[in-house]
Motif scaffolding. Structure first.
Motif, PDB file in Angstrom:
ATOM      1  N   ASP A 178       0.727  -1.066  -0.187  1.00  0.00           N
ATOM      2  CA  ASP A 178       0.135   0.017  -0.046  1.00  0.00           C
ATOM      3  C   ASP A 178       0.766   1.216  -0.091  1.00  0.00           C
ATOM      4  O   ASP A 178       0.320   2.408  -0.438  1.00  0.00           O
ATOM      5  N   THR A 186       0.122   2.779  -8.781  1.00  0.00           N
ATOM      6  CA  THR A 186      -1.117   3.496  -8.994  1.00  0.00           C
ATOM      7  C   THR A 186      -1.826   3.166  -7.763  1.00  0.00           C
ATOM      8  O   THR A 186      -1.810   1.963  -7.289  1.00  0.00           O
ATOM      9  N   GLY A 187      -2.496   4.310  -7.125  1.00  0.00           N
ATOM     10  CA  GLY A 187      -3.279   4.075  -5.957  1.00  0.00           C
ATOM     11  C   GLY A 187      -2.360   3.947  -4.644  1.00  0.00           C
ATOM     12  O   GLY A 187      -2.809   4.036  -3.537  1.00  0.00           O
ATOM     13  N   LYS A 188      -1.203   3.904  -4.745  1.00  0.00           N
ATOM     14  CA  LYS A 188      -0.310   3.717  -3.401  1.00  0.00           C
ATOM     15  C   LYS A 188       0.234   5.065  -3.002  1.00  0.00           C
ATOM     16  O   LYS A 188       0.331   6.177  -3.604  1.00  0.00           O
ATOM     17  N   LEU A 189       0.437   5.145  -1.856  1.00  0.00           N
ATOM     18  CA  LEU A 189       1.204   6.330  -1.138  1.00  0.00           C
ATOM     19  C   LEU A 189       2.725   6.217  -1.334  1.00  0.00           C
ATOM     20  O   LEU A 189       3.283   5.098  -0.822  1.00  0.00           O
ATOM     21  N   HIS A 192       0.170   8.362 -11.015  1.00  0.00           N
ATOM     22  CA  HIS A 192      -1.189   7.798 -10.514  1.00  0.00           C
ATOM     23  C   HIS A 192      -1.169   7.326  -8.906  1.00  0.00           C
ATOM     24  O   HIS A 192      -1.924   6.777  -8.614  1.00  0.00           O
ATOM     25  N   ALA A 193      -0.017   7.898  -8.330  1.00  0.00           N
ATOM     26  CA  ALA A 193       0.032   7.522  -7.054  1.00  0.00           C
ATOM     27  C   ALA A 193      -1.002   8.142  -6.129  1.00  0.00           C
ATOM     28  O   ALA A 193      -1.495   9.254  -6.666  1.00  0.00           O
ATOM     29  N   ARG A 194      -1.446   7.639  -5.053  1.00  0.00           N
ATOM     30  CA  ARG A 194      -2.709   8.200  -4.229  1.00  0.00           C
ATOM     31  C   ARG A 194      -2.222   9.639  -3.496  1.00  0.00           C
ATOM     32  O   ARG A 194      -2.984  10.567  -3.615  1.00  0.00           O
ATOM     33  N   ASN A 195      -0.978   9.661  -3.288  1.00  0.00           N
ATOM     34  CA  ASN A 195      -0.400  11.056  -3.044  1.00  0.00           C
ATOM     35  C   ASN A 195       1.218  10.757  -2.720  1.00  0.00           C
ATOM     36  O   ASN A 195       1.671   9.490  -2.888  1.00  0.00           O
ATOM     37  N   THR A 247      -4.408  12.476   3.861  1.00  0.00           N
ATOM     38  CA  THR A 247      -5.961  12.131   4.571  1.00  0.00           C
ATOM     39  C   THR A 247      -5.383  11.523   6.090  1.00  0.00           C
ATOM     40  O   THR A 247      -4.133  11.477   6.291  1.00  0.00           O
ATOM     41  N   ASP A 260      -3.402   8.466   6.167  1.00  0.00           N
ATOM     42  CA  ASP A 260      -2.227   8.400   5.415  1.00  0.00           C
ATOM     43  C   ASP A 260      -1.167   9.263   6.179  1.00  0.00           C
ATOM     44  O   ASP A 260       0.117   9.026   6.320  1.00  0.00           O
TER      45      ASP A 260
END
Ligand SMILES: NC(=O)c1ccc[n+]([C@@H]2O[C@H](COP(=O)([O-])OP(=O)(O)OC[C@H]3O[C@@H](n4cnc5c(N)ncnc54)[C@H](OP(=O)(O)O)[C@@H]3O)[C@@H](O)[C@H]2O)c1
Length: 275
Positions: free
Chosen positions: A64, A87-90, A109-112, A138, A141
């Motif tokens: 993650d 993609t979607g990972k921190l 495309h990372a989550r942040n 968030t 995170d």
């Protein structure tokens, strides 16, 4: 704990892994690493019991959080598949001088994205790590970032515009302090102390003074004044420091390192130092 992947398994990755495992040895099943062509990742996995990935796909399959901990000069040549695999990972980068906008090109495309700047005391859990993020973190995170950086010592959030100054002051700071200790040691030798005694006195004096400063939480000038009697020996030394423009030299040291960090972070593909 979320599964954390380390891309780059050298000194700083090892310090973070050691810190995380010291807090929670069972976390080793959630940690996975991959290095470059050398042996650091295998060595880290063997020493700590974390998983060694055989490929980028394996590294990132169930992670993650991705900690990017290779040398900054390797970013430009990073595997382009990282864009999709992350993609979607921190993504948390500890790369010196690499800005969030530059990192975003590799991890679009990372989550942040988080940019963190630890210092070498991370190896003994005594770092101070400033960090900043691309988008506001968030709550979950933030907890994850602070747990990870907290494993190396203390941390604080700063805006990215301060990162070059931080690179100079706290990331470069240990080197400047080591130089000060070496100068103190050599000065003791010049004053006819045996070298081993001078070395020991220099280290322990800096350590004790820093601990006292941290414990008392007052300005260093106040503690300085407490050991400075009128017409005493310390005052004679302080006057010499002032005459030699000690503060000016330290100011120029930090500003020079900051200017170099700014120069290097503008040049995204150049060779860059660790810190
Ligand atoms: N050390 C510090 O105190 C400190 C402080 C602040 C920031 N940093 C930053 O932390 C990062 C790592 O520094 P370090 O001192 O830990 O360096 P290091 O000990 O030299 O480790 C570098 C790691 O990167 C791996 N690597 C090399 N090429 C790679 C590639 N193409 N893809 C993935 N991994 C690759 C190496 O693997 P192999 O062994 O297989 O080659 C090694 O595991 C740097 O970006 C530095 O700016 C370090």
């Amino acid at each position: 704990m979320s599964r954390i992947a380390f891309l780059g398994a050298g000194n700083i990755a090892a310090a973070i892994v050691d810190g995380l495992l010291a807090q929670n040895p069972a976390a080793r099943t959630d940690l996975v690493c991959l290095g470059g062509s050398g042996k650091s990742a295998a060595a880290l996995a063997t020493r700590t019991g974390i998983t060694l990935a055989n490929s980028l796909d394996e590294l990132l399959a169930s992670a993650d959080i991705l900690v990017v901990a290779f040398k900054p000069q390797h970013l430009a040549a990073a595997d382009p598949r990282l864009a999709d695999l992350a993609t979607g990972k921190l993504v948390i980068s500890v790369l010196a001088g690499k800005r969030l906008a530059t990192l975003e090109k590799t991890f679009p495309h990372a989550r942040n994205l988080v940019r963190a700047m630890p210092n070498t005391p991370a190896a003994i859990g005594a770092a101070i790590t400033p960090y900043c993020s691309l988008a506001p973190l968030t709550a979950s995170d933030r907890l994850a970032v602070e747990a990870l950086l907290g494993a190396c010592g203390q941390y604080l959030e700063l805006v990215e515009e301060h990162m070059d100054a931080v690179t100079a002051l706290s990331a470069g700071g240990p080197a400047f302090l080591f130089e000060f200790v070496a100068a103190l040691r050599d000065a003791g030798i010049a004053a006819n102390l045996p070298p081993d005694i001078s070395a020991r006195l220099s280290i322990e004096t800096v350590l004790g003074a820093a601990r006292l400063l941290a414990r008392r939480q007052i300005d260093p000038e106040k503690l300085r004044d407490q050991v400075t009697s009128p017409n005493g020996t310390t005052l004679a030394g302080l006057r010499r420091m002032e005459a030699g423009n000690f503060r000016g030299v330290i100011r120029e040291t930090i500003l020079a390192a900051q200017a170099r960090a700014a120069e290097l972070s503008k040049n995204s593909s150049s060779q860059i130092f660790p810190c």
